[in-house]
Scaffold this active site. Structure first.
Site, short mmCIF file in Angstrom:
data_model
loop_
_atom_site.label_atom_id
_atom_site.label_comp_id
_atom_site.label_asym_id
_atom_site.label_seq_id
_atom_site.Cartn_x
_atom_site.Cartn_y
_atom_site.Cartn_z
CG ASN A 46 -1.80 1.16 1.35
OD1 ASN A 46 -1.75 2.04 0.50
ND2 ASN A 46 -2.61 1.18 2.39
NE ARG A 51 -5.73 2.07 -0.74
CZ ARG A 51 -5.91 2.86 0.29
NH1 ARG A 51 -5.06 2.84 1.29
NH2 ARG A 51 -6.94 3.68 0.33
CG HIS A 78 -11.63 5.44 2.08
ND1 HIS A 78 -12.12 6.61 2.62
CD2 HIS A 78 -10.30 5.47 2.27
CE1 HIS A 78 -11.12 7.32 3.11
NE2 HIS A 78 -10.00 6.64 2.91
N GLY A 112 -10.50 8.30 8.92
CA GLY A 112 -9.06 8.28 9.16
C GLY A 112 -8.52 9.65 8.79
P1 ADP Z 1 -5.00 6.89 7.65
O1 ADP Z 1 -6.20 7.39 6.92
O2 ADP Z 1 -3.76 7.66 7.31
O3 ADP Z 1 -4.84 5.40 7.66
P2 ADP Z 1 -5.84 6.54 10.40
O4 ADP Z 1 -6.96 5.65 10.05
O5 ADP Z 1 -4.70 5.98 11.19
O6 ADP Z 1 -5.28 7.34 9.16
O7 ADP Z 1 -6.49 7.75 11.26
C1 ADP Z 1 -5.71 8.81 11.73
C2 ADP Z 1 -6.59 9.73 12.57
O8 ADP Z 1 -7.11 8.98 13.68
C3 ADP Z 1 -5.84 10.91 13.15
O9 ADP Z 1 -6.63 12.07 13.04
C4 ADP Z 1 -5.71 10.52 14.61
O10 ADP Z 1 -5.65 11.65 15.45
C5 ADP Z 1 -7.00 9.78 14.84
N1 ADP Z 1 -6.96 9.02 16.08
C6 ADP Z 1 -6.20 7.94 16.38
N2 ADP Z 1 -6.42 7.58 17.68
C7 ADP Z 1 -7.32 8.43 18.19
C8 ADP Z 1 -7.96 8.59 19.47
N3 ADP Z 1 -7.70 7.77 20.48
N4 ADP Z 1 -8.87 9.59 19.60
C9 ADP Z 1 -9.14 10.42 18.59
N5 ADP Z 1 -8.58 10.34 17.38
C10 ADP Z 1 -7.69 9.35 17.18
#
Ligand code: ADP
Length: 600
Positions: free
Chosen positions: A7, A87, A175, A205
């Protein structure tokens, strides 16, 4: 089968090795990432069994990181890779299933780069390196857009001038791999078939989107031509009035490039608060920061509007599933989004919501006991889903192309006993007339009238035997004549379908169950095996022998004991292909056998 999945994003590389023993039995043997490329190096993290290591590596950019992967796997004793899955963000409207990444396919993906300038080049870079390193392994692309190709034209078409639409301006949605995975996971958690559920999948995310998964098929999603439309995201704006472009250009002298770059990279949470990270934003809001509080309110309000919209689009909702870093981890954001939706049967149990701590692939339910709509939280697993789809595609039997008779179904109804009594009088039995080719089925001598707000269809055939539920099958053209928007559905999938009036000699019967039947192939287990087809598969069928030959994509295979092998299409489809009597179609080799859900 052991599969390596890449990915590759614009600024990070995630990769994983999966062992797939069967559709429900996929385990991860290795998980790795390289990110934050700067000053000739980057950060890495490798997880393998109990081992979890992280640090800095001397890879200056994405190509160097990709090239380092074989060495990393070797160091961790990960051998025996049999296929590589990639991906691919944008597959346009040409890829509705995993595809072998040969020269021709790569050229087609390359041509889509203007639609995904940040994502597709990174994806292709990984493919190029992987093809050099593993020249003998199958390299397969799995497309983020593929799941959404079932969206109806009313959801994908922008109301813009025709030359723009001809140039490719339409909604695609992204997505898809994540929405498909979590919708299946939610159905599994509920113990119900995906094909019987209306699910809203909420992926929150860094990128974020909502998807209406109607009876197993994506029906609409909040991202559009590009991954910019829809929800508020980490750095992307989501929905903005397109009038802003002209305004910003005229008032602030900004170029198109500058506006676009700001909408992608300096907007969303970042534009509102200076931080793209929801954890920061939530902490600042809790400390009283007004900008952070407003950002959270905007974020939740936008998502809540999409929940309402998609419940309306599907005529109801059975389950909402939250995923992505924010959806999985922020109980307060889940609560803010769901608050106020009690009117549609959606109510959280706040203790259950607060208690969610996802460890593995569990999918806890957090709705209140009396709520009509299930609410589920689960981790997304895009790479695992890619591995499953690659394995299923490689393992799928190649159909032996053989001619399949094509039968054209005119408009007809299947009646329940209750409907027969209302239409023809108490105790009435229909008179079986002409037998149909499907054993045990017949056309009755009686006829009925279908009445809608705009018009009537007279002398409509009744097909027996009786069914538990009345089902009315019309063509798209018929639905306009009636003045009712009938959804395309597989037979028997009737929840949320529109109501219509049937009229018989003894009275009328008002019922839901009006559909445009999805095209399908009936076959029996023996002939299915001979043709290499499986129940639930979607295949492409080419009609060559007719005046206006064409290929019907996504034809559902239905295997039943004793069934007569034939493909059923409706009159609109037959007219479009110029089909007359005794027409035959052929399952297209190679393109055929799209596994519906990775279960082969
Ligand atoms: P990506 O789309 O890059 O895969 P992720 O799915 O890892 O990203 O999501 C990242 C987001 O999730 C960020 O905004 C991060 O702050 C948020 N996040 C992760 N853990 C928490 C939490 N415990 N509370 C609130 N937001 C969270």
């Amino acid at each position: 089968m052991r599969i390596l999945v890449f990915n590759a994003g614009s600024s990070s590389l995630k990769f994983g090795v999966f062992d797939t023993a069967g559709p429900a039995d996929t385990t991860q043997a290795f998980k790795g990432s390289f990110e934050r490329f700067r000053d000739g190096g980057c950060a890495y993290r490798f997880q393998c069994g109990e081992n979890d290591e992280s640090g800095t590596a001397p890879h200056a950019d994405l190509p160097a990181a990709i090239a380092a992967v074989p060495g990393v796997l070797q160091t961790h004793d990960i051998t025996g890779i049999q296929a590589v899955g990639h991906r691919i963000a944008h597959g346009g409207d040409g890829f509705d299933a995993p595809a072998h990444l040969d020269e021709e396919t790569l050229a087609r993906i390359e041509a889509l780069t203007p639609l995904a300038p940040l994502h597709n080049p990174a994806n292709l870079e990984a493919v190029r390196v992987a093809r050099k390193v593993w020249p003998d392994l199958p390299q397969m692309g799995v497309f983020d857009t593929a799941f959404h190709l079932t969206n109806p034209a009313r959801a994908t078409t922008y109301a813009v001038p025709e030359p723009w639409r001809r140039a490719g301006l339409r909604r695609y949605g992204f997505h898809g791999t994540s929405h498909k995975y979590v919708a299946e996971r939610a159905a599994q958690a509920l113990g119900q078939p995906l094909q019987a559920l209306r699910i809203i999948s909420v992926h929150l995310g860094n990128g974020a989107s909502v998807c209406a998964v109607n009876m197993g098929h994506s029906m609409d999603s909040s991202m559009g031509l590009t991954p910019l439309e829809g929800l508020v995201m980490g750095t992307r704006s989501g929905d903005v009035d397109p009038g802003a472009f002209g305004y910003l250009h005229r008032q602030m002298g900004l170029s198109i490039e500058a506006i676009e770059a700001a909408l992608y990279s300096d907007s969303g949470l970042k534009g509102l608060t200076d931080s793209s990270d929801m954890r920061d934003v939530e902490e600042r809001a809790a400390a009283g920061d007004a900008a952070a509080q407003l950002a959270i309110n905007i974020y939740a309000y936008r998502a809540r509007k999409y929940l309402g919209a998609y419940a309306a689009a599907m005529g109801g909702v059975d389950a909402v599933v939250f995923t992505g870093g924010i959806g999985e981890n922020s109980a307060s954001m889940r609560r803010r989004i769901c608050d106020g939706l009690e009117f549609m049967g959606l109510r959280l149990d706040h203790d259950r919501n607060q208690a969610v701590r996802l460890q593995g692939r569990e999918a806890p339910q957090i709705q209140a006991l009396e709520a009509r709509v299930a609410v589920i939280v689960t981790e997304t697993a895009e790479q695992l889903q890619i591995a499953r789809e690659v394995a299923a595609h490689l393992a799928a039997p190649r159909p032996v192309p053989g001619p399949i008779p094509v039968a054209v179904s005119g408009r007809h109804v299947h009646l329940s006993a209750e409907a027969v009594e209302a239409l023809f009088g108490p105790g009435y039995s229909l008179t079986p007339g002409k037998p149909l080719r499907q054993p045990g089925n017949w056309a009755a001598k009686e006829r009925v009238t279908i009445e809608g707000p705009k018009g009537r269809l007279e002398r409509v055939a009744i097909l027996g035997p009786l069914r538990g539920r009345t089902q009315i099958e019309v063509s798209r053209t018929d639905s306009f004549a009636l003045g009712i928007d009938a959804p395309v559905r597989d037979s028997g999938q009737l929840s949320g379908t529109p109501r219509v009036r049937l009229i018989g000699p003894a009275g009328h019967f008002d019922t839901d169950g009006l559909i445009v039947a999805a095209r399908h192939i009936h076959t029996n287990p023996e002939e299915a095996v001979a043709m290499g087809l499986a129940d639930g598969q979607l295949v492409d069928v080419r009609i060559d022998g007719s005046e206006r030959g064409l290929t019907f994509t996504r034809v559902l295979v239905r295997v039943q004991d004793g069934a007569f092998t034939e493909m059923h299409i409706d009159t609109d489809e037959a007219n479009a292909a110029g089909i007359g009597p005794d027409c035959e179609g052929e399952v297209v080799p190679g393109l055929a056998a799209h596994p519906v859900d990775g279960t082969g």
